[in-house]
Design an enzyme around this catalytic site. Structure first.
Site, PDB file in Angstrom:
ATOM      1  N   LYS A   1      82.455 -30.332  49.335  1.00 32.70           N
ATOM      2  CA  LYS A   1      82.196 -28.897  49.128  1.00 32.70           C
ATOM      3  C   LYS A   1      83.599 -28.027  49.539  1.00 32.70           C
ATOM      4  CE  LYS A   1      77.375 -28.937  49.252  1.00 32.70           C
ATOM      5  NZ  LYS A   1      77.130 -30.354  49.550  1.00 32.70           N
TER       6      LYS A   1
HETATM    7  C1  LIG Z   1      76.361 -31.182  48.934  1.00 27.18           C
HETATM    8  C2  LIG Z   1      76.438 -32.748  48.777  1.00 27.18           C
HETATM    9  C3  LIG Z   1      75.744 -33.439  47.743  1.00 27.18           C
HETATM   10  C4  LIG Z   1      75.044 -32.863  46.790  1.00 27.18           C
HETATM   11  O1  LIG Z   1      75.593 -32.003  45.793  1.00 27.18           O
HETATM   12  P1  LIG Z   1      75.158 -30.875  44.915  1.00 27.18           P
HETATM   13  O2  LIG Z   1      75.977 -29.993  44.390  1.00 27.18           O
HETATM   14  O3  LIG Z   1      74.093 -30.186  45.911  1.00 27.18           O
HETATM   15  O4  LIG Z   1      74.317 -31.754  43.778  1.00 27.18           O
HETATM   16  C5  LIG Z   1      76.071 -34.843  47.929  1.00 27.18           C
HETATM   17  N1  LIG Z   1      76.672 -35.368  48.794  1.00 27.18           N
HETATM   18  C6  LIG Z   1      77.227 -34.673  49.847  1.00 27.18           C
HETATM   19  C7  LIG Z   1      78.179 -35.252  50.850  1.00 27.18           C
HETATM   20  C8  LIG Z   1      77.165 -33.137  49.801  1.00 27.18           C
HETATM   21  O5  LIG Z   1      77.686 -32.468  50.907  1.00 27.18           O
END
Ligand SMILES: *Cc1c(COP(=O)(O)O)cnc(C)c1O
Length: 479
Positions: free
Chosen positions: A116
């Site tokens: 993120k």
């Molecule tokens: C947020 C997240 C996901 C999922 O991603 P999306 O965009 O919500 O599908 C998967 N793995 C990790 C480690 C995350 O932080």
């Protein structure tokens, strides 16, 4: 470039108008009116990647979608966001070969060790830039199951004109995630631990955003994965991964994406719609398999709080996938009336919709390249063990879900890139369960759990949260 709502609202908006917003006024999600085509320009973009690097590649892609920030400013923002200092390597998202034709793309070497950061670091700079330009302030209200919250807070801490109010499900994040978020003592960062699950947090954010008077009076914004700028930032690493895995633009690749809210893989969908040669987008879910169920059956059935499992890949513990509407809109040939009826009527009335008999459903795989699979705690442990034992690589639990499902979808001659969405240290308990030893702790994170913390525990009550915000924000005078 103008942006429209998936639910058919007549307004068309520019990038900076939707940058600081969440949902469109009719409750839909923003999408560009059309996807810029880069098929003819892939060789140029590969050259940009090879000679000028990730930040400039980001600029070349973003500028196709952003025409209300001067190019020199946009380039500077990209170069401030994607530096080796912030992301640990010159490649920013380096590719690691696991086996012939099977790669891990590292998206998790940013400040909070999860993918993120890729979007949020850029968003922090974009927000600060746009708010300064307008002479405004913004109060970000967010919901996190772990990684979004810390990524948002690390991106916004100390930024001018921005406050963050971040709700998270109390006690549901890993010890490392809690330490990461709650140890931020910056004055503009507010942690709210909600007594409930992630979807309670998400519902609170939606409810506050739906109160347009409160939203305006307190200048509420969001950084949830429905934010278009976030999604757009994520499109870039699909290109960077593709260029690293291939020597020529005739080669196709597939991506396997650990998925929850469908934000990450939706960025892959956008990259593919732009003409990046992606064969398959493999959606990997954990036991919370709303998305896998849809791609297998055509039935999208959201789960209640009680049916939302608490798993060892907690950032994928969702009951509904908040970005999914974007893909369904494209899948239905951009039929906004039908999208609206599915998401605002059928889902509200019966908690599900069924596209199995709709001719478009078959196109999810054939035209849009989607495939899916599901992984359980046992699969996760086995994958982490196997990857450590045979390849000497320790992966996190979410990445393990991606790799498990990726292996089920490999095809000869088609490189498969598994997106590494977090580092193992964030989910240490499960790594120890799998390997009998704790994961490596990256330098700079020693003693994190012992730092002083700042957070407020609150019930899952929209009015209480509104009151908390109102007590800390100077209201804007409205006519
Ligand atoms: C947020 C997240 C996901 C999922 O991603 P999306 O965009 O919500 O599908 C998967 N793995 C990790 C480690 C995350 O932080």
């Amino acid at each position: 470039m103008r942006y429209l709502s998936t639910r058919g609202h007549p307004d068309r908006r520019r990038f900076c108008e939707i940058l600081l917003e969440g949902l469109a006024p009719d409750g839909g999600l923003y999408l560009p009116e059309s996807y810029p085509q880069v098929g003819e320009r892939l060789a140029d973009l590969r050259q940009v990647w090879a000679t000028r690097g990730y930040a400039d590649l980001a600029f070349e892609i973003l500028k196709l979608y952003i025409d209300d920030i001067p190019e020199a400013d946009l380039l500077a923002l990209c170069r401030k966001s994607y530096t080796p200092e912030v992301f640990g390597t010159a490649e920013i998202t380096p590719l690691k070969k696991l086996e012939d034709g099977l790669y891990l793309q590292a998206l998790s070497n940013g400040p909070t060790l999860a993918f993120k950061d890729m979007a949020m670091q850029l968003l922090g700079h974009l927000f600060e830039y746009e708010l300064a330009r307008r002479g405004e302030e913004l109060n970000i209200l967010g919901a996190t199951s772990g990684d979004t919250g810390s990524a948002a807070e690390y991106a916004m801490r100390g930024k001018h004109g921005v406050r963050v109010f971040m709700t998270s499900p109390k006690g549901r994040m890993s010890a490392f995630q809690q330490a990461q978020m709650f140890s931020l003592l910056d004055e503009n960062i507010h942690n709210i631990a909600v007594e409930g699950v992630f979807d309670d947090c998400q519902d609170i954010v939606k409810a506050v955003s739906a109160d347009l008077h409160f939203k305006r009076k307190y200048r509420i914004g969001t950084v949830n994965s429905i934010n278009w700028a976030r999604l757009l930032a994520q499109v870039v690493y699909y290109f960077a991964g593709y260029f690293q895995a291939t020597a020529a633009d005739t080669q196709k690749v597939s991506f396997a994406v650990p998925s929850g809210n469908f934000g990450n893989v939706c960025a892959g969908h956008v990259a593919r719609m732009m003409g990046l040669p992606i064969a398959h987008l493999v959606v990997a879910t954990n036991e919370n398999d709303v998305l896998d169920e849809f791609f297998r059956t055509g039935i999208y059935r959201v789960r209640g709080s009680a049916d939302t499992h608490e798993t060892s890949s907690p950032s994928m513990d969702i009951s509904k996938a908040s970005n999914f509407e974007r893909f369904v809109f494209d899948l239905l040939g951009r039929d906004a009336a039908l999208t609206r009826s599915l998401f605002s009527d059928a889902l509200a009335r019966q908690g599900c919709f069924d596209l199995s008999a709709h001719p478009a459903f078959a196109q999810a795989a054939s035209t849009y390249g989607f495939a899916s699979g599901r992984s359980t705690h046992e699969n996760r442990l086995a994958t982490i063990r196997d990857t450590d034992a045979r390849l000497g690589v320790v992966i996190d639990t979410h990445t393990a879900d991606g790799l498990k499902v990726a292996r089920e979808h490999r095809q000869a001659g088609l490189p498969m890139l598994v997106l590494e969405t977090a580092l193992p240290i964030k989910f240490a308990a499960t790594i120890e369960e799998a390997l009998g030893r704790p994961p490596e702790r990256p330098s700079g994170f020693d003693g994190l759990e012992d730092k002083p913390r700042r957070l407020r525990v609150m019930p899952a009550d929209v009015n209480r949260i509104k009151a908390y915000i109102a007590a800390r924000v100077r209201p804007q005078l409205l006519p």
